[in-house]
Design an enzyme around this catalytic site. Structure first.
Site, PDB file in Angstrom:
ATOM      1  N   TYR A 395      73.726  57.852  76.338  1.00 27.57           N
ATOM      2  CA  TYR A 395      74.844  57.219  77.040  1.00 27.57           C
ATOM      3  C   TYR A 395      74.436  55.770  77.282  1.00 27.57           C
ATOM      4  CZ  TYR A 395      76.556  61.995  77.821  1.00 27.57           C
ATOM      5  OH  TYR A 395      77.001  63.290  77.664  1.00 27.57           O
TER       6      TYR A 395
HETATM    7  C1  LIG Z   1      83.287  60.972  72.460  1.00 24.21           C
HETATM    8  C2  LIG Z   1      81.818  61.085  72.705  1.00 24.21           C
HETATM    9  C3  LIG Z   1      81.287  62.279  73.183  1.00 24.21           C
HETATM   10  C4  LIG Z   1      79.918  62.411  73.417  1.00 24.21           C
HETATM   11  N1  LIG Z   1      79.417  63.609  73.911  1.00 24.21           N
HETATM   12  C5  LIG Z   1      78.085  63.768  74.149  1.00 24.21           C
HETATM   13  C6  LIG Z   1      77.540  64.995  74.690  1.00 24.21           C
HETATM   14  O1  LIG Z   1      78.244  65.940  74.978  1.00 24.21           O
HETATM   15  N2  LIG Z   1      76.225  65.091  74.875  1.00 24.21           N
HETATM   16  C7  LIG Z   1      75.397  64.068  74.565  1.00 24.21           C
HETATM   17  O2  LIG Z   1      74.195  64.226  74.722  1.00 24.21           O
HETATM   18  N3  LIG Z   1      75.872  62.902  74.075  1.00 24.21           N
HETATM   19  C8  LIG Z   1      77.200  62.729  73.870  1.00 24.21           C
HETATM   20  N4  LIG Z   1      77.687  61.537  73.387  1.00 24.21           N
HETATM   21  C9  LIG Z   1      76.763  60.453  73.121  1.00 24.21           C
HETATM   22  C10 LIG Z   1      76.148  60.612  71.744  1.00 24.21           C
HETATM   23  O3  LIG Z   1      75.170  61.642  71.773  1.00 24.21           O
HETATM   24  C11 LIG Z   1      75.452  59.307  71.343  1.00 24.21           C
HETATM   25  O4  LIG Z   1      76.378  58.264  71.317  1.00 24.21           O
HETATM   26  C12 LIG Z   1      74.770  59.453  69.991  1.00 24.21           C
HETATM   27  O5  LIG Z   1      73.825  58.431  69.827  1.00 24.21           O
HETATM   28  C13 LIG Z   1      75.799  59.415  68.885  1.00 24.21           C
HETATM   29  O6  LIG Z   1      75.251  59.608  67.648  1.00 24.21           O
HETATM   30  P1  LIG Z   1      76.113  59.111  66.377  1.00 24.21           P
HETATM   31  O7  LIG Z   1      75.304  59.387  65.171  1.00 24.21           O
HETATM   32  O8  LIG Z   1      77.480  59.644  66.461  1.00 24.21           O
HETATM   33  O9  LIG Z   1      76.245  57.558  66.708  1.00 24.21           O
HETATM   34  P2  LIG Z   1      75.871  56.222  65.922  1.00 24.21           P
HETATM   35  O10 LIG Z   1      76.619  55.163  66.660  1.00 24.21           O
HETATM   36  O11 LIG Z   1      76.098  56.358  64.467  1.00 24.21           O
HETATM   37  O12 LIG Z   1      74.321  56.083  66.188  1.00 24.21           O
HETATM   38  C14 LIG Z   1      73.759  55.967  67.477  1.00 24.21           C
HETATM   39  C15 LIG Z   1      72.390  55.292  67.368  1.00 24.21           C
HETATM   40  O13 LIG Z   1      71.539  56.036  66.488  1.00 24.21           O
HETATM   41  C16 LIG Z   1      71.240  55.250  65.310  1.00 24.21           C
HETATM   42  N5  LIG Z   1      71.345  56.157  64.161  1.00 24.21           N
HETATM   43  C17 LIG Z   1      72.466  56.794  63.711  1.00 24.21           C
HETATM   44  N6  LIG Z   1      72.170  57.569  62.660  1.00 24.21           N
HETATM   45  C18 LIG Z   1      70.841  57.451  62.442  1.00 24.21           C
HETATM   46  C19 LIG Z   1      69.948  58.018  61.491  1.00 24.21           C
HETATM   47  N7  LIG Z   1      70.375  58.881  60.563  1.00 24.21           N
HETATM   48  N8  LIG Z   1      68.656  57.644  61.541  1.00 24.21           N
HETATM   49  C20 LIG Z   1      68.214  56.776  62.468  1.00 24.21           C
HETATM   50  N9  LIG Z   1      69.007  56.213  63.404  1.00 24.21           N
HETATM   51  C21 LIG Z   1      70.308  56.546  63.395  1.00 24.21           C
HETATM   52  C22 LIG Z   1      72.258  54.134  65.305  1.00 24.21           C
HETATM   53  O14 LIG Z   1      71.794  52.984  64.628  1.00 24.21           O
HETATM   54  C23 LIG Z   1      72.463  53.889  66.778  1.00 24.21           C
HETATM   55  O15 LIG Z   1      71.403  53.122  67.305  1.00 24.21           O
HETATM   56  C24 LIG Z   1      79.058  61.345  73.162  1.00 24.21           C
HETATM   57  C25 LIG Z   1      79.588  60.151  72.675  1.00 24.21           C
HETATM   58  C26 LIG Z   1      80.959  59.999  72.470  1.00 24.21           C
HETATM   59  C27 LIG Z   1      81.514  58.696  72.005  1.00 24.21           C
END
Ligand SMILES: Cc1cc2nc3c(=O)[nH]c(=O)nc-3n(C[C@H](O)[C@H](O)[C@H](O)COP(=O)(O)OP(=O)(O)OC[C@H]3O[C@@H](n4cnc5c(N)ncnc54)[C@H](O)[C@@H]3O)c2cc1C
Ligand SMILES: *[C@@H]1O[C@H](CO)[C@@H](O)[C@H](O)[C@H]1NC(C)=O
Ligand SMILES: *[C@@H]1O[C@H](CO)[C@@H](O)[C@H](O)[C@H]1NC(C)=O
Ligand SMILES: *[C@@H]1O[C@H](CO)[C@@H](O)[C@H](O)[C@H]1NC(C)=O
Ligand SMILES: *[C@@H]1O[C@H](CO)[C@@H](O)[C@H](O)[C@H]1NC(C)=O
Ligand SMILES: *[C@@H]1O[C@H](CO)[C@@H](O)[C@H](O)[C@H]1NC(C)=O
Ligand SMILES: *[C@@H]1O[C@H](CO)[C@@H](O)[C@H](O)[C@H]1NC(C)=O
Length: 453
Positions: A395
């Site tokens: 978050y």
């Molecule tokens: C609608 C919504 C609901 C959510 N619900 C929850 C929840 O219930 N529980 C919870 O714990 N969190 C929750 N989150 C937060 C979520 O866990 C984080 O935002 C998480 O980092 C998202 O991962 P992503 O791959 O979708 O995001 P991205 O924006 O793609 O990545 C997040 C970060 O990780 C990096 N990254 C992405 N992919 C990789 C990879 N393959 N290797 C290395 N680095 C990488 C990115 O550069 C960035 O720094 C929620 C977020 C949103 C917007």
């Protein structure tokens, strides 16, 4: 924002990668030439520059926060959507050679948009083509609630959801990983060693390399689980109930799935939960339920990544300690403040800790918020007070402090770093120094190497 939590995909998901691509011209012309040179096969089919008519749609597709979807938001010079490891290796090598920064994107849920925004000239490695998911009725994976969250960022930052009191975090269930490091090497648990394997299980994404596959331990869930959603207004004693909930949650059984009614009668009779409030379904159906789709929506909706909400939001987190529950009078103050907010949506989410979370040591992964935490408060609104104490990297909140991307200092990073990681921060810095001393993988809140003190 409908979906406040993250993906709970009751399965093993692996990104299956392995392939190649190419390019075009400017500071990024050199970069494109380099890609082409490094990897002439098929890479041209996965490169998007601003002149490409699909560039905007590819960029916007995984934006999950309208705050970073404006014309003023800095845009990538190039978006690469790799089909295989070779494409990723080429993008890493060429970015290094031509001084461009990389932002890795999976689900695009980063609260501060760091996976697709940077103030320095940058390239997005968008892993959109690399996803595979299988469904099961009785095997599950303990992660977040929202079906669109990406495993790349979510699991890298810990990952909590409905099953955390029973099974802990997503990151507690990583058995192995495939990671491409700053040198372009493909590392697994055995070849990376236990220090790096520790760091990637909660230390945050875009810091140690690009995760291309997770090997995950699944957990069993009963064929039927029970969900409920009860609404209580202030007139119906909501303040008292929230206050009482704080002392009730410590007594909740870890098995929130079975014995629900009798357990609630025992631990939290004041809520007045009755059988009619409860709906039985399979675990995988409950993920659809919590994503707020209508009853009986096909499970295939879980595979649909098309953008849902276009809300602009700002979120913050805090932890409430077992020894200091929030008094009723303070809750009243919070409601009053929520009512004053000049926002379309303001929400406050309380996530119960305890159970399994109490049993896992603070140092077993970088995620330190274990025993002693009663619950996490998750605020979502453009206007909240600045009172950070401990926070959760997934978050992400840049108000807690930021790296200077050109010259990251340890001292600067320690300010936000200890809020997310407490005493685990220094071990993360130690690992980062070993595996990425030049700080190639970086963003405003990535662990800095010691060399950049
Ligand atoms: C609608 C919504 C609901 C959510 N619900 C929850 C929840 O219930 N529980 C919870 O714990 N969190 C929750 N989150 C937060 C979520 O866990 C984080 O935002 C998480 O980092 C998202 O991962 P992503 O791959 O979708 O995001 P991205 O924006 O793609 O990545 C997040 C970060 O990780 C990096 N990254 C992405 N992919 C990789 C990879 N393959 N290797 C290395 N680095 C990488 C990115 O550069 C960035 O720094 C929620 C977020 C949103 C917007
Ligand atoms: C845009 O980029 C994609 C992927 O590289 C390519 O397939 C497509 O032909 C390009 N379109 C235009 C109009 O250049
Ligand atoms: C981003 O903006 C485009 C229009 O410019 C819009 O179609 C899209 O829905 C927006 N996405 C988000 C997440 O705000
Ligand atoms: C609210 O609490 C009061 C006092 O504890 C009680 O008398 C009343 O019945 C409760 N109201 C509701 C709607 O539960
Ligand atoms: C729970 O109920 C509220 C109020 O009726 C509703 O807005 C919300 O969408 C419901 N949530 C779920 C998961 O059904
Ligand atoms: C959902 O499907 C079940 C079984 O097919 C059916 O009994 C139930 O009435 C349906 N519920 C709704 C809300 O449509
Ligand atoms: C980098 O930052 C440190 C501390 O913030 C400062 O002392 C140093 O002068 C800076 N170096 C450069 C090259 O800007």
């Amino acid at each position: 924002m409908n979906c406040l939590s993250s993906s709970k995909f009751p399965f093993l998901f692996l990104f299956l990668f392995s392939f190649s691509w190419v390019a075009s011209a400017d500071p990024h012309e050199d970069f494109l030439q380099c890609l082409h040179y490094q990897n002439s096969n098929a890479i041209s089919k996965v490169i998007y520059t601003p002149i490409n008519s699909s560039y905007s749609s590819v960029l916007q597709f995984s934006i999950r926060n309208g705050r970073f979807n404006t014309s003023a938001t800095p845009k990538p010079l190039v978006i690469v959507t790799p089909l295989n490891v070779a494409h990723i290796q080429a993008a890493i090598a060429c970015s290094q050679k031509h001084g461009l920064q990389i932002r890795v994107r999976s689900g695009g849920h980063d609260y501060e948009g760091l996976s697709y925004v940077s103030v320095l000239p940058f390239v997005i490695i968008d892993l959109i083509n690399m996803r595979t998911v299988t469904k099961s009725r009785t095997l599950a994976f303990p992660a977040g609630v929202c079906p669109t969250v990406g495993s790349g960022g979510h699991i890298s930052g810990g990952g909590h959801g409905m099953m955390m009191r029973k099974y802990g975090l997503a990151a507690d269930h990583i058995i192995d990983v495939k990671l491409i490091d700053a040198k372009g090497r493909i590392l697994d648990r055995a070849s990376m060693g236990e220090d790096l394997f520790w760091a990637i299980r909660g230390g945050g994404g875009n810091t140690f390399g690009v995760v291309v596959a997770w090997k995950l331990e699944l957990v069993t869930v009963p064929p039927t689980v029970t969900v409920f959603n009860v609404t209580r207004t202030l007139e119906q004693n909501a303040t008292k109930l929230v206050h009482q909930w704080q002392s009730a949650i410590g007594k909740f059984d870890e098995d929130l799935f079975d014995r629900l009614l009798s357990m609630m009668q025992q631990s939290f009779p004041q809520l007045g939960l009755v059988k009619e409030d409860c709906i039985e379904m399979s675990w995988i159906e409950s993920t659809v339920y919590f994503a707020q789709f209508p009853r009986n929506t096909s499970l295939d909706v879980l595979l649909d990544r098309s953008p849902g909400s276009t809300v602009s939001f700002k979120a913050k987190t805090d932890y409430v300690n077992v020894k200091e529950p929030i008094p009723e009078i303070a809750l009243e103050g919070i409601w009053e403040r929520l009512n004053q907010l000049d926002a379309q949506v303001a929400q406050l989410q309380f996530t119960a800790y305890g159970g399994k979370m109490d049993e896992i040591s603070e140092t077993s992964t970088p995620f330190p918020h274990r025993a002693g935490n009663l619950f996490q408060i998750h605020y979502m609104t453009p206007y909240v007070t600045k009172n950070p104490r401990q926070a959760y990297i997934n978050y992400r909140d840049l108000d807690l402090g930021m790296n200077n991307l050109g010259n990251t200092s340890y001292k600067q990073a320690r300010i936000w770093g200890t809020k997310y990681f407490k005493n685990n921060f220094d071990r993360l810095v130690h690992v980062k120094t070993k595996v990425d001393p030049d700080n190639f993988f970086r963003n405003e809140q990535s662990i800095p190497p010691l060399s950049s003190w």
